[in-house]
Design an enzyme around this catalytic site. Sequence first.
Site: not given
Lengths: 462, 462
Positions: A13, A36, A42, A46, A287, A309, A438, A446
């Site tokens: 972020a 930092e 950066s 994950c 976060d 991000n 489908w 459906r």
Amino acid sequence: MTEHLVVVGGDAAGMSAASQARRRRGRDELRITAFEQGDFTSYSACGIPYWVGGQVADRDALIARTPAEHREHGIDVRLRTRVTEIDPDRRRVRTRSLDDGTEAWTGFDQLVVATGAEPLRPPLPGFDAPGVHGVQTLDDGAALLATLERDVHRAVVVGGGYIGVEMAEAMVQRGLAVTMVHRSAEPMATLDPDMGRLVRVAMEGMSITVVPGAEAEEVLLDAAGRPRAVRTSAGEFPADVVLLGLGVRPRTALARAAGLPLGGSGGLLTDPSMRVEGADGIWAGGDCVEVLDLVSGVRRHIALGTHANKHGLVIGTNIGGGRAVFPGVVGTAVSKVCALEIARTGLRERDAAEAGIGFDTAVIESTSRAGYYPGAAPMTVKMLAEQRTGRLLGLQIVGREGAAKRVDIGAVALTAGMTVDQVVSLDLGYAPPFSPVWDPVQVAARKLVSNREGPAPKSQRA
Amino acid sequence: MTEHLVVVGGDAAGMSAASQARRRRGRDELRITAFEQGDFTSYSACGIPYWVGGQVADRDALIARTPAEHREHGIDVRLRTRVTEIDPDRRRVRTRSLDDGTEAWTGFDQLVVATGAEPLRPPLPGFDAPGVHGVQTLDDGAALLATLERDVHRAVVVGGGYIGVEMAEAMVQRGLAVTMVHRSAEPMATLDPDMGRLVRVAMEGMSITVVPGAEAEEVLLDAAGRPRAVRTSAGEFPADVVLLGLGVRPRTALARAAGLPLGGSGGLLTDPSMRVEGADGIWAGGDCVEVLDLVSGVRRHIALGTHANKHGLVIGTNIGGGRAVFPGVVGTAVSKVCALEIARTGLRERDAAEAGIGFDTAVIESTSRAGYYPGAAPMTVKMLAEQRTGRLLGLQIVGREGAAKRVDIGAVALTAGMTVDQVVSLDLGYAPPFSPVWDPVQVAARKLVSNREGPAPKSQRA
């Protein structure tokens, strides 16, 4: 006059905000300083499970932009520097060097709070021992890899959420015998239990021992002070290494001390421009904030790099003189354990009930490709719709290759407020190598439509 | 009183309509007769290229429901029986048996016209010779497979659309040397030429000879009356077998003769309930009708099994006493040539220009997974947006594994009328094995948003 933008936190972020602000305003207009406390900027948190698991060989591959690269773009990155106080009234932050302890005040015109989240570490005996690992930062990953260099054979993962299952996969990849202990009745409690059960069964098929309803009580240590077992309410499980997958909470002690507004989860409260509520020129993202759930209308804390991000882009655009908003989330998440793909978006049964929304559900089985096409893999799709209106409420998918990203259909439809009838009519991509005629998501829709109608009406014409 | 439903055409639209009507109304209420001129019902024409190519071993795998299975559900299927006349005024159809020539009239209360489409076969010398094959029906596929049993080594595919590229793949799979000749500047003219170029380059990399700007003139035959070459405006190409991929047109001679209303493409005109305009109790669906393009507002002919199935569901629901509509399409199509995936939805540049819509475009390169994750495959994404409003107009994707089905994001967003700003904000599934932190579709949307804004504005604050 040159403005000064100060960023607290050098990951997704914060640095996205800094980079986007820099794209829109040159160095003569905007000075940018980013603090930092770690050594990196950066990076993809994950990606850590895949680095630990060995699929990604090199730590540096996870780093999208190094401090040096940011500096080339005119962003003054100060590593190993912790912000210890935010003083909103005097528009300044206090910092301390982690190397020499030097303290200093730095003034700002614009401030971005991007302090991230911290893993939950239970205040129980043994959980702070070496060999007990969280996987929040690159340093955490490096420490875990160092442990795996030792003579370790048995891993216990504490927690059955997405970090837990990803770490279970990483340990399987490393050749360890893996036990996952978790509190809820089924793993992946972000799914309904009937879908979580499919995850458990699949994990058991991968020789992972899954222990539900287990409250962790203690990490038992050997003479060297390293794990030998995890004791839980459901028994004791031998462990040479322990992985924490208990989730995270917003890291907002700094914001709280500064009197910035926090929500029920402890995350910062912002408006849709990502400006901290009531705090002119102070922005927050990633976060450490709460986000609006567009389906339920409730604010929640969801720690995901993709949101961070987007927050950064919005903040940087707004600081840069443009106009951008982050409207909110629908709760999309995808994950995998080895070949098993897991996806969810929107509300679970529990969420809908808590929000007081009456709902219908449908669960169907289908395949990733036309049934006759090679590689067609089974998947189970669950869909929830509002009883009164037929509005789509949620979608959960468990399957193999080609399952998880289908959740995007539901994510977009939820954002648009579509009904399940509208989902049935969607013009989705069809060809035998890619889908049954489908799409599985539409098969679920459906079934919901048909369930909603009840038994076929007697004809009016007869 | 028992009503009588007559269905003309026993494939996707017709038999879906019959099956859905049966689900809602029992045999005592509704009698159903389906006339089919061929030997099969409810088969996947879209699967024929993969049966010919050998990925699908068995013809019967393409048959979703046999005539016997339909009969078990109380649908009286009459094979090898051609409907030769529809008499809307006297509510009856005339049929002729293809076995013994017997003619008969059958009355109806409700009629479903589902006569499908017929492949375009140019009225040029040699194009009706044995060894020149369309691939519209199972019989076509069987005939082509019989040709491939012969001593054939060189295939020429005439036409560069999705049937053309799929047949090119099938011939590569069969080990033939393949040349594809087509009229337009680049293959896959349902894409913009800059994206079609990527398909051509990839096909050339698969050792397929692609000849653009080539108008077919003649199939040159050997002494036995079988192909030896295809002569085109761009030269002559040796061929032992010729494949037709020139597209299809609605098969509506019967409807035209009955005075039913047809649109500019020759397809039947229906209202959103799929009732033929102005014709009470007569319904039409599948490849013989025109559909509304929700993006341009224009009616078009698009032959796709996925639409046919939806039409059938809508018709059967309405005949069965329910209420359903087919709102229209956004023009989604996915296809592949060997490992190359191709997808499109919405308007091309040409469509937008023809519709008088000013537009912006962006083209970006991204990957199917996080760049550092094993198997991350490149893809190119093109996006179009309305200049005045930022409304999404179209999306085209060319890439490898994981590329094509991302088009669904665009299909749903187009249906919802989203702007590219809204696409940037979408909460799509992210985890490193499934996507970069910004999905490639969102990377394209970001570029469009940024292009639309033009150069960064000078700050107001400075």
